[in-house]
Write a protein that holds these residues in place. Structure first.
Motif, mmCIF file in Angstrom:
data_model
loop_
_atom_site.group_PDB
_atom_site.id
_atom_site.type_symbol
_atom_site.label_atom_id
_atom_site.label_comp_id
_atom_site.label_asym_id
_atom_site.label_seq_id
_atom_site.Cartn_x
_atom_site.Cartn_y
_atom_site.Cartn_z
ATOM 1 N N PRO A 167 0.018 -9.351 17.834
ATOM 2 C CA PRO A 167 -0.659 -9.762 16.481
ATOM 3 C C PRO A 167 0.002 -11.178 15.875
ATOM 4 C CG PRO A 167 0.570 -7.509 16.470
ATOM 5 C CD PRO A 167 0.759 -8.024 17.978
ATOM 6 N N THR A 168 -0.722 -11.673 15.292
ATOM 7 C CA THR A 168 -0.606 -13.149 14.482
ATOM 8 C C THR A 168 0.173 -12.954 13.332
ATOM 9 O OG1 THR A 168 -2.695 -13.179 13.433
ATOM 10 C CG2 THR A 168 -2.688 -14.069 15.849
ATOM 11 N N ARG A 169 0.809 -13.859 12.881
ATOM 12 C CA ARG A 169 1.278 -13.789 11.270
ATOM 13 C C ARG A 169 0.097 -13.064 10.348
ATOM 14 N NH1 ARG A 169 5.211 -19.014 10.240
ATOM 15 N NH2 ARG A 169 6.425 -18.448 11.970
ATOM 16 N N LYS A 170 -1.074 -13.664 10.543
ATOM 17 C CA LYS A 170 -2.107 -13.361 9.734
ATOM 18 C C LYS A 170 -2.381 -11.850 9.578
ATOM 19 C CE LYS A 170 -6.843 -14.016 8.091
ATOM 20 N NZ LYS A 170 -7.977 -15.164 8.213
ATOM 21 N N GLU A 171 -2.266 -11.335 10.982
ATOM 22 C CA GLU A 171 -2.624 -9.807 11.283
ATOM 23 C C GLU A 171 -1.478 -8.996 10.843
ATOM 24 O OE1 GLU A 171 -5.733 -10.496 15.114
ATOM 25 O OE2 GLU A 171 -3.514 -10.270 15.471
ATOM 26 N N LEU A 172 -0.259 -9.365 11.025
ATOM 27 C CA LEU A 172 0.716 -8.864 10.579
ATOM 28 C C LEU A 172 0.899 -8.665 9.102
ATOM 29 C CD1 LEU A 172 3.636 -10.184 12.888
ATOM 30 C CD2 LEU A 172 2.902 -8.001 12.842
ATOM 31 N N ALA A 173 0.513 -9.569 8.280
ATOM 32 C CA ALA A 173 0.358 -9.707 6.971
ATOM 33 C C ALA A 173 -0.629 -8.437 6.245
ATOM 34 C CB ALA A 173 -0.051 -11.085 6.526
ATOM 35 N N ALA A 174 -1.542 -8.390 7.242
ATOM 36 C CA ALA A 174 -2.750 -7.460 6.944
ATOM 37 C C ALA A 174 -2.460 -6.084 7.226
ATOM 38 C CB ALA A 174 -3.995 -7.932 7.386
ATOM 39 N N ARG A 209 1.095 3.665 0.995
ATOM 40 C CA ARG A 209 2.468 3.049 0.133
ATOM 41 C C ARG A 209 3.447 3.938 0.353
ATOM 42 N NH1 ARG A 209 -0.625 -0.520 -0.115
ATOM 43 N NH2 ARG A 209 -1.491 -1.677 -1.723
ATOM 44 N N PRO A 210 4.793 3.354 0.375
ATOM 45 C CA PRO A 210 5.979 4.346 0.328
ATOM 46 C C PRO A 210 5.918 5.402 -0.518
ATOM 47 C CG PRO A 210 6.573 1.865 0.476
ATOM 48 C CD PRO A 210 5.267 2.032 0.089
ATOM 49 N N GLY A 211 6.683 6.543 -0.170
ATOM 50 C CA GLY A 211 6.503 7.800 -1.236
ATOM 51 C C GLY A 211 6.569 9.146 -0.388
ATOM 52 N N PRO A 212 6.601 10.245 -1.083
ATOM 53 C CA PRO A 212 6.643 11.735 -0.414
ATOM 54 C C PRO A 212 5.503 11.657 0.382
ATOM 55 C CG PRO A 212 6.551 11.589 -2.836
ATOM 56 C CD PRO A 212 6.557 10.269 -2.502
ATOM 57 N N VAL A 213 5.402 12.338 1.206
ATOM 58 C CA VAL A 213 4.226 12.724 2.188
ATOM 59 C C VAL A 213 4.602 14.190 2.846
ATOM 60 C CG1 VAL A 213 3.922 10.286 2.617
ATOM 61 C CG2 VAL A 213 5.115 11.468 4.337
ATOM 62 N N CYS A 214 3.368 14.616 3.392
ATOM 63 C CA CYS A 214 3.336 15.668 4.382
ATOM 64 C C CYS A 214 2.576 15.146 5.602
ATOM 65 C CB CYS A 214 2.785 16.916 3.586
ATOM 66 S SG CYS A 214 2.638 18.193 4.877
ATOM 67 N N LEU A 221 8.905 8.637 12.832
ATOM 68 C CA LEU A 221 7.590 8.695 13.001
ATOM 69 C C LEU A 221 7.033 7.109 12.454
ATOM 70 C CD1 LEU A 221 5.323 10.534 14.252
ATOM 71 C CD2 LEU A 221 4.845 11.032 11.849
ATOM 72 N N TYR A 222 6.216 6.478 13.106
ATOM 73 C CA TYR A 222 5.715 5.251 12.466
ATOM 74 C C TYR A 222 4.119 5.504 12.409
ATOM 75 C CZ TYR A 222 10.098 2.595 13.724
ATOM 76 O OH TYR A 222 11.260 1.917 13.603
ATOM 77 N N ILE A 223 3.666 5.010 10.973
ATOM 78 C CA ILE A 223 2.150 5.180 10.591
ATOM 79 C C ILE A 223 1.947 3.735 10.188
ATOM 80 C CG2 ILE A 223 0.551 6.245 9.199
ATOM 81 C CD1 ILE A 223 2.358 8.578 8.810
ATOM 82 N N HIS A 224 0.771 3.097 10.702
ATOM 83 C CA HIS A 224 0.255 1.954 10.064
ATOM 84 C C HIS A 224 -1.042 2.258 9.574
ATOM 85 C CE1 HIS A 224 -2.515 1.877 13.933
ATOM 86 N NE2 HIS A 224 -2.380 0.612 13.447
ATOM 87 N N GLY A 225 -1.597 1.022 9.119
ATOM 88 C CA GLY A 225 -2.742 0.856 8.458
ATOM 89 C C GLY A 225 -2.902 -0.456 7.635
ATOM 90 N N SER A 226 -4.035 -0.627 6.733
ATOM 91 C CA SER A 226 -4.169 -1.933 6.065
ATOM 92 C C SER A 226 -3.291 -2.109 4.947
ATOM 93 C CB SER A 226 -5.660 -1.856 5.739
ATOM 94 O OG SER A 226 -5.827 -3.143 4.757
ATOM 95 N N SER A 227 -2.749 -3.108 4.770
ATOM 96 C CA SER A 227 -1.785 -3.433 3.808
ATOM 97 C C SER A 227 -2.576 -3.412 2.302
ATOM 98 C CB SER A 227 -1.402 -5.014 3.803
ATOM 99 O OG SER A 227 -2.123 -5.913 3.814
ATOM 100 N N GLY A 228 -4.081 -3.403 2.541
ATOM 101 C CA GLY A 228 -4.799 -3.326 1.344
ATOM 102 C C GLY A 228 -5.293 -1.867 0.804
ATOM 103 N N ALA A 229 -4.814 -0.927 1.695
ATOM 104 C CA ALA A 229 -4.855 0.645 1.442
ATOM 105 C C ALA A 229 -3.943 0.836 0.256
ATOM 106 C CB ALA A 229 -4.907 1.107 2.679
#
Length: 213
Positions: free
Chosen positions: A145-152, A78-83, A66-74
């Motif tokens: 996506p551009t490189r800038k968008e991927l980085a974000a 972050r990686p870790g335990p989830v439900c 399962l893939y989840i995406h969002g802002s790199s500033g959030a």
């Protein structure tokens, strides 16, 4: 080409074993895939500074991941335990007593530890999976996506090996005396979702991949 074939069986662990209404628990892995593929939003439960936080977000499934995406500033992404939970309401169950009112639903709970997708090829693939799940046809239609968008953008991957599925699809479960008294209506009010007419923000004609949703 996106691959959505599951390989791992649905084998509930002690943490995902259905205890309440065990008859609603599903053992077929296809049931998990169906719930995840049919819904659009999941709720991501994480611990953030010691506080449980549940975040609604888009996602996409590719096989056992399962893939989840969002802002790199959030900081919460972050990686870790989830439900991760997904729920689809199929109807409201009206019973002869308030106590037995219920819902017909399909739900899934996935437990695990997410990993950050940092391989460029997998990250692009993951974003394609999420995009095609939410807006089929867009990956080949819109600008990538551009490189800038991927980085974000952060992408987390969650293995689907520890999960449970519950489904209720039944009429009211009334007590015999309430059925015999027959003083209140009982039944199911189905709930369905349908797409409306596209609202253009462009002078271009609506593309076929949008119309066929």
């Amino acid at each position: 080409m996106l691959v959505n074939v599951s390989r791992t069986p649905l084998s509930p662990t002690p943490r995902t074993l259905v205890n309440r209404h065990r008859e609603r628990g599903q053992t077929d892995r296809a049931a998990l895939d169906d719930v995840l593929d049919s819904a659009l939003i999941c709720h991501l439960g994480v611990l953030y500074d010691g506080q449980p936080v549940v975040l609604p977000t888009g996602y996409g499934r590719d096989g056992d991941t399962l893939y989840i995406h969002g802002s790199s500033g959030a900081k919460s992404l972050r990686p870790g335990p989830v439900c991760v939970t997904v729920t689809i309401v199929d109807g409201i169950v009206y019973a002869r007593s308030v106590f037995h009112h219920s819902m017909n639903y399909r739900s899934a709970v996935v437990l695990g530890t997410t990993r950050l997708v940092d391989d460029p090829d997998e990250k692009m693939h993951a974003l394609a999976v999420v995009t095609e799940h939410l807006a089929p046809g867009s990956w080949d239609h819109a600008r990538l996506p551009t490189r800038k968008e991927l980085a974000a953008t952060n992408v987390l991957a969650l293995d689907l090996t520890e999960a449970s599925v519950k489904i209720r699809n039944a009429p009211p479960s009334d007590d015999d005396e309430d059925v015999e008294a027959n003083t209140a209506w009982a039944g199911v009010l189905p709930l369905t979702m349908e797409w409306g007419v596209p609202e253009s923000a462009s002078t271009l004609p609506v593309p076929e991949h949008v119309l066929k949703r």
